[in-house]
Design an enzyme around this catalytic site. Structure first.
Site, PDB file in Angstrom:
ATOM      1  N   CYS A  88       0.846  -1.191   0.000  1.00 18.88           N
ATOM      2  CA  CYS A  88       0.000   0.000   0.000  1.00 18.88           C
ATOM      3  C   CYS A  88       0.886   1.247   0.000  1.00 18.88           C
ATOM      4  O   CYS A  88       2.013   1.218   0.498  1.00 18.88           O
ATOM      5  CB  CYS A  88      -0.877  -0.034   1.258  1.00 18.88           C
ATOM      6  SG  CYS A  88      -1.893   1.429   1.489  1.00 18.88           S
ATOM      7  N   SER A  94       0.733   3.692   1.859  1.00 20.77           N
ATOM      8  CA  SER A  94       1.091   4.111   3.222  1.00 20.77           C
ATOM      9  C   SER A  94       2.425   3.500   3.652  1.00 20.77           C
ATOM     10  O   SER A  94       3.199   4.128   4.379  1.00 20.77           O
ATOM     11  CB  SER A  94       0.006   3.724   4.220  1.00 20.77           C
ATOM     12  OG  SER A  94      -1.217   4.288   3.852  1.00 20.77           O
ATOM     13  N   HIS A 104       4.919   5.711   2.181  1.00 24.37           N
ATOM     14  CA  HIS A 104       5.016   6.971   2.936  1.00 24.37           C
ATOM     15  C   HIS A 104       5.980   6.809   4.114  1.00 24.37           C
ATOM     16  O   HIS A 104       6.740   7.714   4.435  1.00 24.37           O
ATOM     17  CB  HIS A 104       3.645   7.397   3.474  1.00 24.37           C
ATOM     18  CG  HIS A 104       2.705   7.912   2.424  1.00 24.37           C
ATOM     19  ND1 HIS A 104       3.090   8.754   1.415  1.00 24.37           N
ATOM     20  CD2 HIS A 104       1.373   7.699   2.228  1.00 24.37           C
ATOM     21  CE1 HIS A 104       2.046   9.041   0.644  1.00 24.37           C
ATOM     22  NE2 HIS A 104       1.002   8.405   1.116  1.00 24.37           N
ATOM     23  N   HIS A 162       0.687  -3.807   6.105  1.00 24.26           N
ATOM     24  CA  HIS A 162      -0.525  -3.716   6.945  1.00 24.26           C
ATOM     25  C   HIS A 162      -1.752  -4.194   6.182  1.00 24.26           C
ATOM     26  O   HIS A 162      -2.873  -3.916   6.595  1.00 24.26           O
ATOM     27  CB  HIS A 162      -0.719  -2.268   7.438  1.00 24.26           C
ATOM     28  CG  HIS A 162      -0.925  -1.287   6.334  1.00 24.26           C
ATOM     29  ND1 HIS A 162       0.113  -0.846   5.551  1.00 24.26           N
ATOM     30  CD2 HIS A 162      -2.038  -0.705   5.847  1.00 24.26           C
ATOM     31  CE1 HIS A 162      -0.365  -0.021   4.638  1.00 24.26           C
ATOM     32  NE2 HIS A 162      -1.671   0.077   4.782  1.00 24.26           N
ATOM     33  N   CYS A 179      -6.750  -3.140   4.109  1.00 19.00           N
ATOM     34  CA  CYS A 179      -6.621  -1.685   3.989  1.00 19.00           C
ATOM     35  C   CYS A 179      -7.318  -1.165   2.744  1.00 19.00           C
ATOM     36  O   CYS A 179      -8.385  -0.583   2.820  1.00 19.00           O
ATOM     37  CB  CYS A 179      -5.152  -1.246   3.997  1.00 19.00           C
ATOM     38  SG  CYS A 179      -4.962   0.538   3.725  1.00 19.00           S
TER      39      CYS A 179
END
Length: 374
Positions: free
Chosen positions: A47, A49, A52, A69, A176
């Site tokens: 993902c 994220s 990031h 995640h 997610c």
């Protein structure tokens, strides 16, 4: 299982520091303590994220860390007092827990939990220790789930038991991306039949929002991205129009307002950029429009208050508004009943050793979702 109560040695992708590629290492995973579950991860999505964090733009994450995640797996062993799952159960570890006890969990209208990272960092398990070590060093957890490890340990209230028939290499996306985008339309915006929608950013989350708008009965869904390679898939999933801001001289919010007359009823930002968040807000109806920000941003936003003064609603969404432990098993059941099909979101399936290749595909805009298999 023969491994219950013992330290397990397995492969994991360790992020030793921001800005560095992940390093596939042998790690030791300690047995679960009271109230914890040790899971053998079978599949995990990559993902934005996670990216990031590697760029150092997600707050309060400590290195070295095992990211990931968006996973699915099988319970290997349980700690004392765990009652909701048993070894052999298929499960999805939840980055947004549902402790059931905090004021958020007890509020039927809320899906947040006080245990989540934005309230209390989830870099260590609730007893403030880690279950991961590598080369003699403690490795941090990431939002407790750390699915870039063949085995992970998670508190019971961050685990959802799912149907034994669920294909783990697909349903990992419920951890997610799919849940967040689809729920942003269904739960957060509450898209109405016959309405108009605009979705900014056609990655896994944005395309899931497109699916949510279609499922809710939207009559027109405008998909916005600077990567036109994503348009065919957006149309396949329900978009009626696809537009590239680079094809226009005027701001995209003006283009959308002209296309629709007064702007869309609902807009969604699934990128995490200041400019597109403002554009998404400005592209919805100035009085009754609802704009939902889904993307994670690391920068502050300055806005003209008139955008809101005229009546627009600007909302955020966390995990698509689903109460995680309650709703994920039901969403998986709906998937098995073929009520929706997000298999199109999975563009690449890679062996776990190619985790860095998966991130390169993401950054290059060549993948929607890459799923890593152990």
């Amino acid at each position: 299982m023969a491994t219950a109560g013992k330290v397990i040695k397995c492969k994991a992708a360790v992020a030793w520091a921001p800005g560095k590629p992940l390093s596939v290492e042998e790690v030791e995973v300690a047995p679960p303590k009271a109230g914890e579950v040790r899971i053998k991860i079978v599949a995990t999505g990559i993902c934005h994220s996670d990216d990031h964090v590697l760029k150092g733009s997600l707050p309060n994450v400590e290195f070295p860390v095992i990211l990931g995640h968006e996973g699915a797996g099988i319970v290997e062993s349980i700690g004392a007092g765990v009652t909701s799952v048993k070894p052999g159960d298929k499960v999805i570890p939840l980055c947004l827990p549902q402790c059931g006890e905090c004021s958020y969990c007890r509020n039927p209208e809320s899906n947040y939990c006080q245990k989540f990272h934005f309230s209390e960092p989830q870099n260590l398990l609730p007893d403030k220790t880690s279950r991961f070590t590598c080369k003699g060093k403690q490795i941090h957890h990431f939002v407790w789930v750390s699915t870039f490890s063949e085995y992970t340990v998670v508190p019971e209230y961050a685990v959802a038991k799912i149907d034994a028939a669920a294909p783990l290499d697909k349903v990992c996306l419920f951890g997610c991306g799919f849940s967040t985008g689809y729920g942003a339309a269904i739960n957060t915006a509450k898209v109405k039949p016959g309405s108009t929608c605009a979705v900014f950013g056609l990655g896994g989350v944005g395309l899931s929002a497109v699916m949510g708008c279609k499922a809710a009965g939207a009559a027109r869904i405008i998909a916005v991205d600077i990567n036109k390679d994503k348009f065919a898939k957006a149309k396949e999933l329900g978009a009626t129009d696809c537009i590239n801001p680079r094809d226009f001289k005027k701001p995209i919010q003006e283009v959308i307002t002209e296309m629709t007359g007064q702007g869309v009823d609902y807009s969604f930002e699934a990128i995490g950029h200041r400019d597109t968040m403002i554009a998404a807000l400005a592209s919805c109806n100035m009085n009754t429009g609802v704009s939902v920000m889904i993307g994670v941003t690391d920068s502050e936003i300055t806005i003209d208050p008139t955008l809101l003064l005229t009546g627009r609603t600007w909302k955020g969404t966390m995990f698509g508004g689903w109460k995680s432990r309650e709703c994920i098993p039901k969403l998986v059941a709906s998937y098995l009943e073929k009520k929706f099909n997000f298999d199109l979101l999975i563009t690449h399936t890679l062996p776990f050793a190619k985790v860095n290749e998966g991130f390169e595909l993401l950054r290059a805009g060549k993948s929607i979702r890459s799923v890593l298999l152990f």
